[in-house]
Design a protein around this motif. Structure first.
Motif, PDB file in Angstrom:
ATOM      1  N   VAL A 120       0.880  -1.178   0.000  1.00  0.00           N
ATOM      2  CA  VAL A 120       0.000   0.000   0.000  1.00  0.00           C
ATOM      3  C   VAL A 120       0.917   1.228   0.000  1.00  0.00           C
ATOM      4  O   VAL A 120       1.165   1.829   1.044  1.00  0.00           O
ATOM      5  N   PRO A 121       1.462   1.580  -1.154  1.00  0.00           N
ATOM      6  CA  PRO A 121       2.531   2.596  -1.188  1.00  0.00           C
ATOM      7  C   PRO A 121       2.107   3.976  -0.718  1.00  0.00           C
ATOM      8  O   PRO A 121       2.955   4.795  -0.374  1.00  0.00           O
ATOM      9  N   GLN A 122       0.792   4.252  -0.660  1.00  0.00           N
ATOM     10  CA  GLN A 122       0.324   5.568  -0.217  1.00  0.00           C
ATOM     11  C   GLN A 122       0.083   5.640   1.277  1.00  0.00           C
ATOM     12  O   GLN A 122      -0.606   6.528   1.762  1.00  0.00           O
ATOM     13  N   CYS A 123       0.688   4.731   2.042  1.00  0.00           N
ATOM     14  CA  CYS A 123       0.345   4.607   3.465  1.00  0.00           C
ATOM     15  C   CYS A 123       1.199   5.460   4.392  1.00  0.00           C
ATOM     16  O   CYS A 123       0.966   5.463   5.594  1.00  0.00           O
ATOM     17  N   GLY A 124       2.193   6.177   3.900  1.00  0.00           N
ATOM     18  CA  GLY A 124       3.137   6.833   4.791  1.00  0.00           C
ATOM     19  C   GLY A 124       2.927   8.326   4.955  1.00  0.00           C
ATOM     20  O   GLY A 124       1.889   8.894   4.596  1.00  0.00           O
ATOM     21  N   VAL A 125       3.944   8.960   5.517  1.00  0.00           N
ATOM     22  CA  VAL A 125       3.970  10.411   5.721  1.00  0.00           C
ATOM     23  C   VAL A 125       5.273  10.941   5.157  1.00  0.00           C
ATOM     24  O   VAL A 125       6.351  10.434   5.496  1.00  0.00           O
ATOM     25  N   ARG A 126       5.186  11.921   4.300  1.00  0.00           N
ATOM     26  CA  ARG A 126       6.376  12.635   3.843  1.00  0.00           C
ATOM     27  C   ARG A 126       6.517  13.877   4.719  1.00  0.00           C
ATOM     28  O   ARG A 126       5.659  14.757   4.718  1.00  0.00           O
ATOM     29  N   ALA A 127       7.582  13.930   5.478  1.00  0.00           N
ATOM     30  CA  ALA A 127       7.775  15.008   6.447  1.00  0.00           C
ATOM     31  C   ALA A 127       9.013  15.811   6.083  1.00  0.00           C
ATOM     32  O   ALA A 127      10.095  15.239   5.900  1.00  0.00           O
ATOM     33  N   VAL A 128       8.853  17.119   5.970  1.00  0.00           N
ATOM     34  CA  VAL A 128       9.955  18.002   5.572  1.00  0.00           C
ATOM     35  C   VAL A 128       9.975  19.216   6.498  1.00  0.00           C
ATOM     36  O   VAL A 128       8.925  19.794   6.804  1.00  0.00           O
ATOM     37  N   CYS A 129      11.161  19.571   6.947  1.00  0.00           N
ATOM     38  CA  CYS A 129      11.343  20.803   7.717  1.00  0.00           C
ATOM     39  C   CYS A 129      12.178  21.766   6.884  1.00  0.00           C
ATOM     40  O   CYS A 129      13.334  21.465   6.552  1.00  0.00           O
ATOM     41  N   TYR A 130      11.594  22.896   6.516  1.00  0.00           N
ATOM     42  CA  TYR A 130      12.271  23.883   5.677  1.00  0.00           C
ATOM     43  C   TYR A 130      12.966  24.938   6.537  1.00  0.00           C
ATOM     44  O   TYR A 130      12.612  25.148   7.697  1.00  0.00           O
ATOM     45  N   VAL A 131      13.916  25.623   5.935  1.00  0.00           N
ATOM     46  CA  VAL A 131      14.672  26.654   6.640  1.00  0.00           C
ATOM     47  C   VAL A 131      13.843  27.918   6.813  1.00  0.00           C
ATOM     48  O   VAL A 131      13.830  28.532   7.885  1.00  0.00           O
ATOM     49  N   GLY A 132      13.129  28.314   5.745  1.00  0.00           N
ATOM     50  CA  GLY A 132      12.392  29.570   5.772  1.00  0.00           C
ATOM     51  C   GLY A 132      10.898  29.388   5.773  1.00  0.00           C
ATOM     52  O   GLY A 132      10.367  28.420   6.306  1.00  0.00           O
ATOM     53  N   VAL A 133      10.203  30.345   5.119  1.00  0.00           N
ATOM     54  CA  VAL A 133       8.748  30.360   5.134  1.00  0.00           C
ATOM     55  C   VAL A 133       8.141  29.795   3.859  1.00  0.00           C
ATOM     56  O   VAL A 133       6.910  29.735   3.739  1.00  0.00           O
ATOM     57  N   GLU A 134       8.976  29.371   2.905  1.00  0.00           N
ATOM     58  CA  GLU A 134       8.481  28.797   1.657  1.00  0.00           C
ATOM     59  C   GLU A 134       9.219  27.490   1.362  1.00  0.00           C
ATOM     60  O   GLU A 134      10.353  27.294   1.809  1.00  0.00           O
ATOM     61  N   PRO A 135       8.593  26.585   0.592  1.00  0.00           N
ATOM     62  CA  PRO A 135       9.299  25.359   0.184  1.00  0.00           C
ATOM     63  C   PRO A 135      10.567  25.693  -0.590  1.00  0.00           C
ATOM     64  O   PRO A 135      10.596  26.610  -1.405  1.00  0.00           O
ATOM     65  N   ASP A 136      11.632  24.954  -0.318  1.00  0.00           N
ATOM     66  CA  ASP A 136      12.919  25.227  -0.935  1.00  0.00           C
ATOM     67  C   ASP A 136      13.719  23.926  -0.953  1.00  0.00           C
ATOM     68  O   ASP A 136      13.401  22.961  -0.260  1.00  0.00           O
ATOM     69  N   TYR A 137      14.764  23.917  -1.774  1.00  0.00           N
ATOM     70  CA  TYR A 137      15.656  22.760  -1.782  1.00  0.00           C
ATOM     71  C   TYR A 137      16.407  22.641  -0.455  1.00  0.00           C
ATOM     72  O   TYR A 137      16.767  21.543  -0.033  1.00  0.00           O
ATOM     73  N   ALA A 138      16.647  23.771   0.187  1.00  0.00           N
ATOM     74  CA  ALA A 138      17.352  23.751   1.471  1.00  0.00           C
ATOM     75  C   ALA A 138      16.394  23.304   2.567  1.00  0.00           C
ATOM     76  O   ALA A 138      15.373  23.947   2.822  1.00  0.00           O
ATOM     77  N   THR A 139      16.683  22.195   3.206  1.00  0.00           N
ATOM     78  CA  THR A 139      15.835  21.676   4.272  1.00  0.00           C
ATOM     79  C   THR A 139      16.677  21.344   5.494  1.00  0.00           C
ATOM     80  O   THR A 139      17.857  21.015   5.391  1.00  0.00           O
ATOM     81  N   ARG A 140      16.046  21.409   6.647  1.00  0.00           N
ATOM     82  CA  ARG A 140      16.694  20.962   7.886  1.00  0.00           C
ATOM     83  C   ARG A 140      16.532  19.455   8.071  1.00  0.00           C
ATOM     84  O   ARG A 140      17.392  18.796   8.652  1.00  0.00           O
ATOM     85  N   ALA A 141      15.425  18.929   7.585  1.00  0.00           N
ATOM     86  CA  ALA A 141      15.167  17.489   7.710  1.00  0.00           C
ATOM     87  C   ALA A 141      14.174  17.093   6.635  1.00  0.00           C
ATOM     88  O   ALA A 141      13.291  17.870   6.263  1.00  0.00           O
ATOM     89  N   ASP A 142      14.314  15.876   6.138  1.00  0.00           N
ATOM     90  CA  ASP A 142      13.431  15.356   5.094  1.00  0.00           C
ATOM     91  C   ASP A 142      13.339  13.848   5.302  1.00  0.00           C
ATOM     92  O   ASP A 142      14.333  13.140   5.113  1.00  0.00           O
ATOM     93  N   GLU A 143      12.163  13.365   5.714  1.00  0.00           N
ATOM     94  CA  GLU A 143      12.015  11.946   6.034  1.00  0.00           C
ATOM     95  C   GLU A 143      10.794  11.348   5.349  1.00  0.00           C
ATOM     96  O   GLU A 143       9.752  12.001   5.225  1.00  0.00           O
TER      97      GLU A 143
END
Length: 409
Positions: free
Chosen positions: A222-245
């Motif tokens: 069931v490949p849609q069963c997870g959570v994509r979690a990302v912590c960004y540095v600023g206030v908008e989505p960016d390639y620079a992240t603090r964490a990506d799981e």
């Protein structure tokens, strides 16, 4: 609808809720447009308006046009409906017929007659087309006619469920000391009765719900069963992240009879990501240092549970998305709110459950209460008390987003 309203619709042009047509179109074409609107968010078909927005008007008497529209809605739509009919005269006296079908129609999917067949239609922008198999399934699910979680997951069997977690559910959570042994007929019957597995043509498969709750390697099946979690540095989505799981695993944890968890589940892992990637604030109160989480822990827990329990799992290829920015936290669930629930009704405390089996088990574990009032009684007052902010709830065509602010605007 008055002339000003009509002219506003015409000026806005065709869109996902407005269609221009002559009143001499074939009944099949009108039925197709009505079905597409019903299966989305309702809308209007303006009869007597050309594609270039010019007003040509009805080609027949308004009474005859109304009779024709009602006949089409009765004979060429399944299930049949009674749309709203209005006639508005333009400034030069030309009559326009307005056919309106409601939002949140209860009997989706609506089908239009094409020859001897009935075809489910969907509205995409300004076009109406045949629904795909997956889109039709989602429409059945929206109306309660299909429980996606009961579908068999091909390639699985009884051993695809983690016996340790299932046994922990019965023994520790439900306090049932008579749990059958795995592999026994009683074990198989128990799982079938609880809809964690289902039998098809003599083979026992795990259901989608069973794999979500207790599955081994459920990401594979069931490949849609997870959570994509990302912590960004600023206030908008960016390639620079603090964490990506990519957070994955069974929804429920594995506990022990004396209290502590042996293995966490998807919910705890997601909450832990938020804890690790948000910084508490501190202030002095009567000379004492008081630390405060960026977001109340019980609010985060409520929203994570809601996102995972109520999301539309029939939307394949996308996870629940959790995004942490420097000024806010967002949790995005695939799919619209189910069962005619609106944002206003959600905030008022209306109860709903797209995935009833998941809801029942989450209630047993204490993740949700039976009242279904978590948003109204926990999320809203806790955020107001925490920092004076109001959570934001945004429903779009294929997703639902909850947004928490670190500070009140």
């Amino acid at each position: 609808m008055n002339l000003t309203d009509l002219l506003g619709l015409i000026a806005g042009g065709e869109n996902s809720r407005v269609e221009f047509k002559r009143d001499d179109i074939p009944p099949e074409r009108l039925a197709s447009r009505l079905a597409g609107l019903l299966n989305l968010d309702g809308g209007h078909v303006l009869l007597g308006i050309e594609d270039d927005r010019s007003i040509s008007g009805l080609s027949r008497a308004a009474v005859k046009a109304e009779e024709w529209v009602m006949q089409v809605a009765s004979d060429h739509l399944q299930p049949s409906i009674i749309p709203t009919w209005e006639v508005v005269e333009s400034e030069n006296g030309v009559a326009v017929g307005i056919v309106t079908v409601p939002a949140n129609a209860p009997d989706k999917p609506y089908k239009a007659k094409q020859g001897s067949h009935w075809v489910t239609k969907v509205r995409v922008g300004t076009t109406t087309r045949d629904a795909t198999r997956e889109e039709e399934q989602r429409l059945y699910q929206q109306s309660g006619g299909l429980r996606y979680g009961l579908k068999p997951v091909l390639g699985t069997d009884l051993d695809s469920l983690d016996y340790r977690r299932v046994r922990d559910y019965f023994a520790r959570v439900l306090a049932d000391v008579t749990v059958p042994e795995p592999g026994s007929e009683q074990w198989s019957l128990l799982l079938r009765n609880l809809e964690f597995v289902t039998e098809v043509s003599g083979h026992v498969y795990a259901t989608v719900d069973g794999m979500l709750l207790f599955g081994r390697n459920n990401r594979r099946f069931v490949p849609q069963c997870g959570v994509r979690a990302v912590c960004y540095v600023g206030v908008e989505p960016d390639y620079a992240t603090r964490a990506d799981e990519d957070i994955k695993g069974a929804l429920v944890p594995l506990g022990s009879m004396d209290g502590p968890l042996v293995e966490t589940g998807l919910i705890e892992r997601t909450i832990d990501f938020v804890r690790r990637n948000t910084e508490p604030t501190a202030h002095l109160e009567r000379g004492r240092r008081i630390d405060r989480d960026a977001y109340p822990a019980d609010v985060v827990r409520e929203l994570v549970v809601n996102a995972l329990v109520h999301r539309d799992y029939s939307i394949i290829g996308t996870d629940v998305m959790l995004s942490i920015f420097s000024d806010r936290l967002e949790i995005q669930s695939p799919g619209k709110l189910p069962n005619s629930i609106s944002v206003d009704r959600l905030l008022a405390g209306s109860r709903y459950a797209r995935n009833q089996t998941l809801m029942n088990v989450m209630r047993d574990y204490g993740y949700v209460d039976g009242r279904g009032m978590g948003i109204r009684l926990r999320v809203l007052p806790r955020m107001r008390a925490h920092n004076g902010s109001e959570p934001e709830f945004v429903e779009e065509q294929h997703r639902f987003t909850v947004r928490l602010r670190q500070q009140a605007p």
